[in-house]
Structure formats: C-alpha cells, structure tokens
Enzyme design. Structure first.
Site, PDB file in Angstrom:
ATOM      1  N   ASP A 104       9.945  32.447 -50.569  1.00 30.47           N
ATOM      2  CA  ASP A 104       9.662  33.838 -50.901  1.00 30.47           C
ATOM      3  C   ASP A 104       8.689  34.411 -49.866  1.00 30.47           C
ATOM      4  O   ASP A 104       7.515  34.080 -49.875  1.00 30.47           O
ATOM      5  CB  ASP A 104       9.054  33.854 -52.319  1.00 30.47           C
ATOM      6  N   ASN A 106       7.727  37.610 -49.354  1.00 33.39           N
ATOM      7  CA  ASN A 106       6.902  38.781 -49.677  1.00 33.39           C
ATOM      8  C   ASN A 106       6.220  38.675 -51.043  1.00 33.39           C
ATOM      9  O   ASN A 106       5.768  39.671 -51.599  1.00 33.39           O
ATOM     10  CB  ASN A 106       7.739  40.063 -49.595  1.00 33.39           C
ATOM     11  N   ASP A 108       7.141  38.316 -54.131  1.00 39.20           N
ATOM     12  CA  ASP A 108       7.567  38.985 -55.359  1.00 39.20           C
ATOM     13  C   ASP A 108       8.175  37.971 -56.324  1.00 39.20           C
ATOM     14  O   ASP A 108       8.737  38.334 -57.355  1.00 39.20           O
ATOM     15  CB  ASP A 108       8.553  40.132 -55.063  1.00 39.20           C
ATOM     16  N   ASP A 112      14.003  34.895 -50.378  1.00 39.75           N
ATOM     17  CA  ASP A 112      14.697  35.995 -49.704  1.00 39.75           C
ATOM     18  C   ASP A 112      15.152  35.595 -48.294  1.00 39.75           C
ATOM     19  O   ASP A 112      14.821  34.514 -47.811  1.00 39.75           O
ATOM     20  CB  ASP A 112      13.788  37.226 -49.651  1.00 39.75           C
ATOM     21  N   ASP A 181      28.840  31.404 -49.107  1.00 45.90           N
ATOM     22  CA  ASP A 181      29.511  31.032 -50.349  1.00 45.90           C
ATOM     23  C   ASP A 181      30.583  32.078 -50.607  1.00 45.90           C
ATOM     24  O   ASP A 181      30.329  33.278 -50.452  1.00 45.90           O
ATOM     25  CB  ASP A 181      28.496  31.030 -51.500  1.00 45.90           C
ATOM     26  N   ASP A 280      33.852  28.663 -53.936  1.00 49.25           N
ATOM     27  CA  ASP A 280      33.501  28.435 -55.329  1.00 49.25           C
ATOM     28  C   ASP A 280      34.743  28.225 -56.209  1.00 49.25           C
ATOM     29  O   ASP A 280      35.682  29.027 -56.158  1.00 49.25           O
ATOM     30  CB  ASP A 280      32.733  29.674 -55.825  1.00 49.25           C
ATOM     31  N   GLU A 338      34.901  23.925 -53.475  1.00 48.05           N
ATOM     32  CA  GLU A 338      34.288  23.333 -54.664  1.00 48.05           C
ATOM     33  C   GLU A 338      35.425  23.167 -55.667  1.00 48.05           C
ATOM     34  O   GLU A 338      36.006  24.151 -56.113  1.00 48.05           O
ATOM     35  CB  GLU A 338      33.193  24.237 -55.233  1.00 48.05           C
ATOM     36  N   HIS A 409      22.926  23.207 -56.816  1.00 43.92           N
ATOM     37  CA  HIS A 409      22.247  24.106 -57.749  1.00 43.92           C
ATOM     38  C   HIS A 409      22.821  24.040 -59.166  1.00 43.92           C
ATOM     39  O   HIS A 409      22.382  24.784 -60.027  1.00 43.92           O
ATOM     40  CB  HIS A 409      22.365  25.537 -57.216  1.00 43.92           C
ATOM     41  N   ASP A 410      23.816  23.190 -59.395  1.00 46.18           N
ATOM     42  CA  ASP A 410      24.437  23.100 -60.719  1.00 46.18           C
ATOM     43  C   ASP A 410      24.073  21.824 -61.466  1.00 46.18           C
ATOM     44  O   ASP A 410      24.684  21.520 -62.492  1.00 46.18           O
ATOM     45  CB  ASP A 410      25.971  23.134 -60.593  1.00 46.18           C
TER      46      ASP A 410
HETATM   47  O1  ISL Z   1      27.727  23.887 -64.247  1.00 45.71           O
HETATM   48  C1  ISL Z   1      28.893  23.863 -64.517  1.00 45.71           C
HETATM   49  C2  ISL Z   1      29.479  24.423 -65.769  1.00 45.71           C
HETATM   50  O2  ISL Z   1      29.456  23.506 -66.824  1.00 45.71           O
HETATM   51  C3  ISL Z   1      29.801  23.388 -63.526  1.00 45.71           C
HETATM   52  O3  ISL Z   1      30.982  22.945 -64.065  1.00 45.71           O
HETATM   53  C4  ISL Z   1      30.037  24.588 -62.618  1.00 45.71           C
HETATM   54  O4  ISL Z   1      30.185  25.736 -63.362  1.00 45.71           O
HETATM   55  C5  ISL Z   1      31.260  24.431 -61.822  1.00 45.71           C
HETATM   56  O5  ISL Z   1      31.024  23.348 -60.966  1.00 45.71           O
HETATM   57  C6  ISL Z   1      31.506  25.688 -61.028  1.00 45.71           C
HETATM   58  O6  ISL Z   1      30.375  26.047 -60.309  1.00 45.71           O
HETATM   59  C7  ISL Z   1      30.396  27.173 -59.483  1.00 45.71           C
HETATM   60  O7  ISL Z   1      30.930  28.297 -60.106  1.00 45.71           O
HETATM   61  C8  ISL Z   1      30.192  28.860 -61.189  1.00 45.71           C
HETATM   62  C9  ISL Z   1      28.702  28.999 -60.890  1.00 45.71           C
HETATM   63  O8  ISL Z   1      28.013  29.250 -62.075  1.00 45.71           O
HETATM   64  C10 ISL Z   1      28.138  27.769 -60.237  1.00 45.71           C
HETATM   65  O9  ISL Z   1      26.799  27.971 -59.889  1.00 45.71           O
HETATM   66  C11 ISL Z   1      28.987  27.485 -59.035  1.00 45.71           C
HETATM   67  O10 ISL Z   1      28.498  26.432 -58.257  1.00 45.71           O
HETATM   68  C12 ISL Z   1      30.789  30.205 -61.453  1.00 45.71           C
HETATM   69  O11 ISL Z   1      30.835  30.962 -60.283  1.00 45.71           O
HETATM   70 CA    CA Z   2      10.793  37.765 -52.109  1.00 49.18          CA
END
Ligand code: ISL
Ligand code: CA
Length: 606
Positions: A104, A106, A108, A112, A181, A280, A338, A409-410
C-alpha cells in the site's frame, strides 16, 4: 475414442481420459491403490454389473450421467517422449501478486499499482522474472476484482491506466514479463453488458448471459459460494445464472458475439504489451446445451450440483482453440488456465502443445490430502504431494508442462496446513522452496511464500471479508454452533492469503495487529534457490529420477543434481553421497542425518 455404454467394462472406462481422471480421483479419495481397478477381475467387470450393486448408494441415473460425461470426449491424449520445446515460460520463476494486499503506497489500507512499482526492485532482487497480477480492472469488489465491471479500466483504489502503463514498462525494463488475470467465465452484474441484458429484452446482450423467464428455478445447480446458482430478478421476472456470487454473472460462450468481444478485449491488452494471461476458471466456459439439472450423487461427491455439465463442457476445446488462434498465437503470448477439477489426462488434452489450446494449467488436486477438504482442520500429508508430483512428472508427457505451486489467493497457507508446530515452520518453508525450485515444472511463488508466511490468527468473523467465507458461514450457522463453524472457517478461509504483506511497517486497515514478520532466512533461501534454478538448464529441462520415496522421504535426481528431502519430523539418515558430489544447499552441512523437514541439494563435482 469408442463410445462407452453400460455394456462397457471398467477397463474401458479407465481408458477414457475423463473416465480415467474421475476413477483416479475416487480411488485417491478412498485411499485405494490404482491396482485395485487394474487387476483382471475388477477391470473386466461390466459397468451394468456395478450399476446394479451400487444402485442403492448411487441412485438410478448415476451411471447414465457418468457415461454422458465421458462420451463427450472424442480424443485420446498424445503423450510425447520426444524432445521438450524450449520456452521462456518454462524457464521463468513466476510470482503472483494479489494487488489489494501486496503493498500500500499511499496508506489508505489497500495495496495499489504504485506499491507494486515501488517493490519491483525487491522482486528483481529476489530473482523472479515473471509476474502474475490478480485482477486490477474496474470492479465493485464483491469478489475482490474477480467481478469485473469494465475490462478496459483500472480499479480506482489501485490507481490509473497511466500507473499501469508505467508498471508494465518498468517490468519490461527489468527484463521481466507480466501476465494479467483474465476473468471471462463471468462479469460483474454491474458490467454494461449485463445491465443492458437485464433491462432491455430487445438488446443483443440479452443472450450474452443465461437469463431465463419462467416461474420455477431453471435447474438444481448450486453456486460455489453457497446456495442456488440462480438469482431471481423480481422486477424483470428473470432468473440469471451465477456459478459464483450473485454479482458474478456467467457469460454465454455459445454466443459467437461474446467470444468475439472477449477475444477483442484480450487482443487490446496484448497489443498494449502484456505477455499473457492466467485464465480464471477457464474450463467452466462451455455449458451443456439446455442447462440440464445435475445428478444429485455427483453433486454430493464433488460438493457442487451441476458441475458435470460445465467443468469439461461440450465446446471447451473448440473455444480454447479459438482464443488461442485469434489472440494468443498472434502475439506469441503465454496462457495458464485455472482449471479446477481437471485430472492429468484431461489436462493433457488442453495443454498438449500440438492441440493449441493452453500452455499450462493450474491443477489443484495436490492442495488437499485426499479424503480431506479445505474447510477442515487436519494435517496435510507431504507424502501425498510427493506421489502427486511423481505421477505427473513421469506421465504428463514432454509436450505438456506443469506448474508448481503451494499457495494462491484462494487457499490458506500451506506451511500451516502441514504443521501447527511453530518450531518447524522455517524448515518447512525452505523444504517447500527446495522442491519447488528443483522439480520439473514452472514455479509460481505466491506473495509472502518467500517471507515464510503462515495463516493469520483471525479471532472473529468481523475480520473476514471474503464472499466465499461469508456464504459458508451463513449456510452452516443454520445447523452448527458459532465455534464449530468458525473453526472450519479458520482452517479454510481464503482470507489467510489476502492480508497485507508484513513489510515491517504499521498497517492502518482491519488487519491491524498483524503479528507476522518476514522471515529473513526463508527469504535468503528462496533467493539462493531461484538463482540456482536460473543458473542451470538441467534443473529445468533435465531428467527426473526418483531414488527414495519411502514414507516421509523424497530423494530424486535431476541429472547432476541430487535432492534429498525429509518430509517429516523424525530425523533420518541422509542419502549416502560419495566424493563425486558436493553439497551446495545449504552451504554448511555437519550431520549425516537429515533433521525435521530438512532438504539438501548436492551437485556432481567437476
Ligand atoms: O475458492 C474456491 C471456491 O470454493 C475455489 O474453488 C475457487 O473459487 C475456484 O478455484 C475458482 O477461483 C477463481 O475464480 C473465482 C474467484 O473467486 C477466485 O478468487 C478465483 O481464483 C471466481 O472468479
Ligand atoms: Ca493504497
């Protein structure tokens, strides 16, 4: 591929790529060996015989649904043993940035683009040479940017298009690549297309989505974020399909204008100079014609009803090839899909280079020990990770290429999943790094891996903003106590990997009190290992030979390198090494024993 019927045998089903991956997964989940179904007796059983004896458990239509699914795939994978084609993305070390929580600039409270620019030297110093940016497009942030309102604008909190251009420029100046992405299974409900579709029956956009005018629910599909996958729009008297949140509306890829518009958008970014995309849930884009209801048994097994109608849909190959041909190929751009749910054979059919669909995929089958789910407090078994890697590396084929990752991130942080004992966390972090940088495939580091980060000690739901966790909580609090639900949320929440990175400064946001700090030893190890990997092509294209895969042990060779890993807590005798090898990682080794989670790399002298 011959068409399967109830007269077909188990072995026929196992020869079909979709059937193979489905059976393989079931075996894994049940903790059974592949040998069970390859033995003569079982492999010659007819499907109708099995259907008969399992009717009570699986229901009448289970095998019909299964046959329908497997018969959709007409091709068989080609598995090359020939030479590997050299590509920059096979030699790169990727680093995933989740911009909201990276840096971050700035104050907030939100990471970013300028923050990323400021940290480019840090990334260059670490040695990574490719960056994957999670979504930075304009979005109402129902799912942190995975709900895109405008594909051509930058999210306000993240900065401006000028910031982006500067970032891209600087990344390239440093000799790095940048991939974006691509979220095109769905758009935000606030996207102009959806707004027009919803409000104007005459609009050409009406058919861009799955909007249905009828009284009853169109089908029984469930959303990944709990509840039905259909949202009812009272005023318009329409149902709209959303596999994810109510604000993420699925696009109808069968409409050729959708494909054209999306491909034009991809080209717009590629023309700007971005080097590729992480795509995605790209395997969900083709839905079965007529959107039939899902089989309830399959729904229970997979956790989501309806999934067999879209996770490997009828036109998937066709659409992937179309995107490849009309966008990626023209720019020589890189793609990583993905693809939740795809097993190895299906993966071969989308990543085989001769097929011109995707370059690589993220498979997720290694992220949980079979028999367990993410929302569960259990200890992850690294023996399973070893077996998974061996299976893929030995069988995927030289025309395919793997991605290697532990976090994104999931998911919660892998170190925490492996052990709750703090004293082992540093060794585990370094062990993971050693395997990631020396196994065959492209490493994707998730931000914070190099800091040795573990799960965050959330203490209440108020600290958790993730749409999935919130949906999970609402659904389960109906039948369980707060303590029970919160415990599973703590185990599985995506929030763990979404807290701001601890750059040793104060954090003004809701994650105040962050008690994690960057682990310098882990950082140094990553840096050294990345440098090693980049210094020798043998670690990229070289052979892979397993020397020891006994319990809690993983010893393997990559040409001149020998990697010896202790996957458990107990001390073990190190692999006997003769004079011809020297230990290059760690630099100083005193004992002939591997300590808990210790990993070593030796190299042939001379
Ligand atoms: O975290 C999950 C749901 O139970 C995973 O199955 C995930 O949603 C799945 O891998 C798809 O992920 C991607 O698409 C999603 C988004 O929320 C995730 O952050 C992304 O990585 C919808 O766009
Ligand atoms: Ca920021």
């Amino acid at each position: 591929m011959k068409k399967l019927t109830l007269e077909s045998k188990i072995k026929d089903l196992y020869q079909n790529p979709v059937g193979h991956d489905a059976l393989y997964k079931v075996l894994m989940q049940l903790g059974l060996s592949e040998k069970l179904i390859t033995n003569a007796f079982v492999s010659n059983l007819k499907l109708k015989t099995i259907a008969k004896v399992t009717r009570k458990q699986l229901g009448d239509s289970f095998f019909d649904a299964l046959l329908h699914l497997v018969n959709m795939e007409k091709d068989v994978p080609f598995v090359s043993k020939g030479e590997i084609t050299k590509k920059w993305w096979k030699e790169a070390v990727f680093y995933q940035i989740y911009p909201r929580s990276f840096y971050d600039s700035n104050n907030d409270g939100i990471g970013d683009l300028r923050g990323i620019i400021e940290k480019l030297d840090y990334l260059a110093d670490l040695g990574v040479n490719a960056i994957w940016l999670s979504p930075i497009y304009d979005s109402p942030n129902d799912d942190n940017g995975y709900d895109i309102r405008d594909y051509h604008k930058i999210m306000k909190e993240f900065g401006t298009m000028e910031d982006f251009d500067e970032l891209l420029n600087k990344v390239h100046q440093k000799g790095m690549k940048l991939i974006m992405d691509l979220v095109v299974n769905h758009t935000s409900d606030e996207h102009e297309w959806f707004q027009k579709a919803l409000h104007d029956p005459q609009s050409k956009y009406r058919d861009y989505y799955f909007l249905r005018e009828q009284d009853a629910l169109p089908n029984n599909w469930t959303s990944f974020f709990s509840g039905s996958a259909w949202n009812h729009y009272e005023k318009e008297n329409l149902w709209g399909l959303h596999l994810f949140s109510k604000k993420q509306m699925d696009l109808n890829w069968d409409n050729s204008h959708v494909r054209e518009d999306i491909i034009a958008m991809i080209n717009w970014w590629l023309d700007k100079g971005v080097d590729g995309f992480r795509m995605d849930v790209i395997n969900y884009i083709s839905k079965e014609n007529g959107l039939p209801s899902g089989n309830e048994t399959i729904g229970k097994m997979m956790g989501y009803t309806g999934i067999e109608h879209y996770y490997y849909g009828p036109h998937l190959h066709e659409y992937l090839h179309e995107i490849h041909k009309n966008a990626f190929a023209k720019h020589d751009a890189f793609s990583v899909g993905e693809t939740p749910g795809l097993g190895m054979k299906m993966a071969q059919l989308v990543t085989g280079e001769e097929r011109e669909e995707l370059d690589m995929i993220f498979s997720f089958d290694h992220l949980e020990t079979p028999g367990h789910i993410r929302f569960e407090n259990y200890a992850y078994d690294l023996n399973y990770f070893r077996d998974y890697m061996i299976e893929w590396i030995e069988n995927y084929g030289n025309n395919c290429w793997m991605s290697i990752f532990y976090n994104n991130h999931d998911n919660p942080r892998m170190i925490s999943k492996i052990s709750s004992k703090k004293e082992y966390h540093e060794s585990i972090a370094i062990l993971l790094a050693v395997m990631q940088m020396t196994l065959k495939g492209t490493p994707f580091i998730f931000q914070g891996d190099e800091m040795g980060l573990v799960n965050y000690p959330f203490s209440s739901m108020a600290q958790i903003s993730d749409v999935e966790s919130k949906g999970y909580y609402e659904e389960h609090i109906q039948t369980q106590s707060h303590e029970e639900v919160f415990k599973t949320i703590l185990a599985g929440t995506r929030e763990h990997t979404r807290v701001l990175l601890p750059w040793n400064k104060k954090f003004p946001d809701h994650h105040q009190g962050l008690n994690q700090t960057m682990n310098e030893n882990v950082y140094k190890a990553y840096k050294e290992l990345i440098c090693l990997r980049k210094s020798d092509i043998q670690l990229i294209y070289g052979d892979f030979n397993v020397l020891n895969k006994k319990k809690d042990r993983f010893t393997y060779q990559r040409n001149d390198y020998l990697i010896d890993c202790n996957l458990g807590e107990k001390q073990q005798k190190a692999y006997p090494i003769d004079e011809s090898y020297e230990c290059i990682f760690p630099k100083k080794v005193v004992s002939d024993k591997l300590q808990a989670y210790e990993a070593r790399i030796y190299r042939k002298r001379g």
